[in-house]
Design a protein around this motif. Structure first.
Motif, mmCIF file in Angstrom:
data_model
loop_
_atom_site.group_PDB
_atom_site.id
_atom_site.type_symbol
_atom_site.label_atom_id
_atom_site.label_comp_id
_atom_site.label_asym_id
_atom_site.label_seq_id
_atom_site.Cartn_x
_atom_site.Cartn_y
_atom_site.Cartn_z
ATOM 1 N N SER A 162 1.319 -1.066 -0.247
ATOM 2 C CA SER A 162 0.394 -0.113 -0.030
ATOM 3 C C SER A 162 0.873 1.298 0.343
ATOM 4 C CB SER A 162 -0.895 -0.063 1.620
ATOM 5 O OG SER A 162 -1.605 -0.904 1.203
ATOM 6 N N LEU A 163 0.189 1.749 -1.021
ATOM 7 C CA LEU A 163 1.376 3.389 -0.960
ATOM 8 C C LEU A 163 0.807 4.759 -0.985
ATOM 9 C CD1 LEU A 163 3.032 2.656 -4.629
ATOM 10 C CD2 LEU A 163 3.913 2.355 -1.668
ATOM 11 N N PRO A 164 1.544 5.607 0.106
ATOM 12 C CA PRO A 164 -0.078 6.961 0.342
ATOM 13 C C PRO A 164 0.101 8.027 -1.668
ATOM 14 C CG PRO A 164 2.602 7.417 0.471
ATOM 15 C CD PRO A 164 2.341 5.609 0.260
ATOM 16 N N THR A 165 -0.762 8.342 -0.660
ATOM 17 C CA THR A 165 -1.776 9.299 -2.154
ATOM 18 C C THR A 165 -0.861 10.571 -1.885
ATOM 19 O OG1 THR A 165 -3.893 9.207 -1.764
ATOM 20 C CG2 THR A 165 -3.250 7.121 -2.699
ATOM 21 N N PRO A 166 -1.737 11.990 -2.846
ATOM 22 C CA PRO A 166 -1.450 12.892 -2.308
ATOM 23 C C PRO A 166 -2.684 13.437 -1.451
ATOM 24 C CG PRO A 166 -1.020 13.102 -4.406
ATOM 25 C CD PRO A 166 -1.950 11.300 -4.460
ATOM 26 N N LYS A 167 -4.231 12.412 -1.393
ATOM 27 C CA LYS A 167 -5.006 12.424 -0.659
ATOM 28 C C LYS A 167 -4.742 11.906 1.491
ATOM 29 C CE LYS A 167 -8.089 12.612 -4.457
ATOM 30 N NZ LYS A 167 -9.445 12.169 -4.774
ATOM 31 N N SER A 168 -3.377 11.258 1.103
ATOM 32 C CA SER A 168 -3.161 10.176 2.950
ATOM 33 C C SER A 168 -3.375 11.323 3.830
ATOM 34 C CB SER A 168 -2.496 10.001 2.184
ATOM 35 O OG SER A 168 -2.340 8.522 1.358
ATOM 36 N N ASN A 169 -2.822 12.925 3.718
ATOM 37 C CA ASN A 169 -2.923 13.967 5.073
ATOM 38 C C ASN A 169 -4.341 13.498 5.235
ATOM 39 O OD1 ASN A 169 -0.242 14.021 4.816
ATOM 40 N ND2 ASN A 169 -0.613 15.779 2.936
ATOM 41 N N VAL A 170 -5.524 14.169 3.919
ATOM 42 C CA VAL A 170 -6.534 14.647 4.288
ATOM 43 C C VAL A 170 -7.391 13.407 5.193
ATOM 44 C CG1 VAL A 170 -8.717 15.691 3.514
ATOM 45 C CG2 VAL A 170 -6.987 16.789 3.020
ATOM 46 N N ASP A 171 -6.835 12.003 3.636
ATOM 47 C CA ASP A 171 -7.775 10.680 3.826
ATOM 48 C C ASP A 171 -7.313 9.820 4.739
ATOM 49 O OD1 ASP A 171 -9.656 8.944 4.148
ATOM 50 O OD2 ASP A 171 -10.248 8.837 2.472
ATOM 51 N N PRO A 306 -20.334 6.220 -5.846
ATOM 52 C CA PRO A 306 -18.953 6.844 -5.649
ATOM 53 C C PRO A 306 -18.075 5.151 -4.763
ATOM 54 C CG PRO A 306 -19.949 8.486 -5.618
ATOM 55 C CD PRO A 306 -21.028 7.455 -4.854
ATOM 56 N N ALA A 307 -16.754 5.487 -5.338
ATOM 57 C CA ALA A 307 -15.634 4.365 -3.901
ATOM 58 C C ALA A 307 -15.557 5.077 -2.985
ATOM 59 C CB ALA A 307 -14.926 3.340 -4.571
ATOM 60 N N PRO A 308 -15.768 4.718 -1.744
ATOM 61 C CA PRO A 308 -14.713 5.229 -0.804
ATOM 62 C C PRO A 308 -13.248 4.890 -0.584
ATOM 63 C CG PRO A 308 -15.710 3.440 0.006
ATOM 64 C CD PRO A 308 -16.324 3.336 -1.437
ATOM 65 N N HIS A 309 -13.072 6.565 -0.202
ATOM 66 C CA HIS A 309 -11.415 6.595 -0.327
ATOM 67 C C HIS A 309 -11.010 5.980 -1.410
ATOM 68 C CE1 HIS A 309 -12.747 5.925 4.042
ATOM 69 N NE2 HIS A 309 -12.823 4.975 4.235
ATOM 70 N N ASN A 310 -11.343 6.624 -2.238
ATOM 71 C CA ASN A 310 -10.425 6.861 -3.926
ATOM 72 C C ASN A 310 -9.962 7.526 -3.730
ATOM 73 O OD1 ASN A 310 -9.934 6.375 -5.971
ATOM 74 N ND2 ASN A 310 -12.147 6.222 -7.398
ATOM 75 N N PRO A 311 -8.231 6.715 -4.101
ATOM 76 C CA PRO A 311 -6.968 7.690 -4.519
ATOM 77 C C PRO A 311 -7.571 8.295 -6.281
ATOM 78 C CG PRO A 311 -6.171 5.919 -4.694
ATOM 79 C CD PRO A 311 -8.359 5.438 -4.516
ATOM 80 N N PHE A 312 -8.102 7.895 -6.689
ATOM 81 C CA PHE A 312 -8.195 8.905 -8.114
ATOM 82 C C PHE A 312 -9.691 9.472 -8.011
ATOM 83 C CE2 PHE A 312 -6.523 4.058 -8.479
ATOM 84 C CZ PHE A 312 -5.170 4.317 -8.688
#
Length: 359
Positions: A162-171, A306-312
């Motif tokens: 599992s890699l972090p995404t730019p949204k990981s700080n918020v979600d 919508p998919a929850p916690h969708n990084p895209f």
């Protein structure tokens, strides 16, 4: 034993080459070269330095025609031929029985005839393009764990990363999962999946479509959408033309009635499928991702959420839809016409995968 497994046994290890030059010096007749250019079904283990269309069939279920310019799949039900017939047949009947009569009228029906042929040509062209294009196949044997001990796969390779995404700080739950494909021996890029029918991993894999006999992925998704749009619009103009003809002549129009009924029935499935993909891409999901979320085998009639916690996720419906439908195709990573050197690991099969715990 399937034909794919038979080929795996036939080509278990790289072809031995000259120790000094590293190249194979075998030659073949011009007839065989021409035949392999026209159609390549099983590949060729006799030559180790060739173009991709003669090597890819050894590690996949692809069949190539015309020197790799056209691809298809072996051992399928060939439903795509019936779909192609269903596209061509109404155009032939319309051309014979309807087009001339409507074109010669002075009531302004020529644009309707023109637009029917235009959208029919769009549907037919992009159906063939979707069916024969590279969907985004990934090369094999890029990340081989161990060259000794019979190419064992470590147990940790069966886990996802599992890699972090730019949204990981918020979600904090927003992440991108990277998985290792034990069939292709590669770490798959994000949103890529393995297709057992094609025998390869595909970038941004949406689904394997039996109607076009090919996967729908990153490099042909837009072709698939344009095919659906062209089909729906062609059916609408066919309905309009036939309805006008029946209204002007209430008798002696059996072919017109047949075409009208055919168009009304055949427009339903592509229209539903087009609407499904519009709403699906609007939520920034592929069909494969959606199936994992809802746990069903029939997603067309399932409510799209919508998919929850969708990084895209792009933020808006239009941006999501454009991001998937208009995404860059990218280069063909398993080019059928590209040359490769002898001993290329991407084009031969290694023993079946197993982990340390399976020994």
């Amino acid at each position: 034993m399937t034909s794919f497994n038979v080929r795996r046994q036939r080509q278990a290890y790289p072809l031995e080459t000259d120790s000094e030059s590293g190249e194979d010096h075998r030659e073949e007749s011009w007839f065989k070269t021409l035949y392999k250019w026209i159609v390549t079904i099983d590949g060729d283990v006799e030559l180790s330095s060739e173009r991709g269309y003669r090597s890819i069939p050894l590690v996949s279920n692809y069949v190539f025609f015309l020197g790799g310019r056209v691809r298809s799949l072996r051992s399928t039900q060939h439903i795509w031929l019936l779909v192609l017939l269903a596209i061509v047949a109404p155009m032939v009947l319309f051309s014979i029985f309807e087009a001339r009569k409507l074109w010669r009228t002075s009531l302004g029906y020529k644009p309707l005839v023109f637009f029917f042929y235009y959208f029919w040509a769009m549907a037919c062209l992009f159906f063939i393009r979707t069916a024969t294009a590279d969907p985004g196949a990934l090369p094999k044997n890029i990340h081989i764990a161990q060259l000794r001990n019979n190419y064992q796969i470590p147990q940790e390779y069966y886990s996802s990363i599992s890699l972090p995404t730019p949204k990981s700080n918020v979600d904090p739950l927003s992440k991108i999962d990277i998985r290792y494909c034990t069939s292709c021996r590669i770490w798959r890029p994000p949103r890529a999946s393995h297709c057992s029918t094609c025998g390869v991993c595909v970038m941004t894999h949406d689904h394997h479509c039996i109607w076009v006999n090919n996967c729908v992925g990153q490099r042909n998704y837009r072709y698939f959408i344009i095919f659906l749009i062209g089909t729906v619009l062609a059916e609408l103009f066919l309905i309009a033309n036939c309805s006008i003809h029946i209204a002007r002549r209430s008798s002696q129009v059996p072919v017109t009635i047949l075409l009208l009924v055919y168009a009304c029935l055949s427009i339903l499935y592509p229209a539903i499928l087009l609407g499904y993909h519009v709403f699906m891409t609007g939520t920034q999901q592929t069909t494969r991702e959606f199936l994992k979320q809802v746990h069903t085998k029939n997603p067309v009639f399932t409510k799209i959420k919508p998919a929850p916690h969708n990084p895209f996720e792009q933020g808006t419906f239009i941006k999501n839809m454009g991001s998937l439908m208009l995404q860059p195709q990218g280069p063909s990573l398993l080019g059928a016409r590209a040359k490769h050197r002898s001993g290329d690991w991407r084009f031969y099969n290694i023993p079946e995968q197993h982990s340390f715990q399976r020994l």
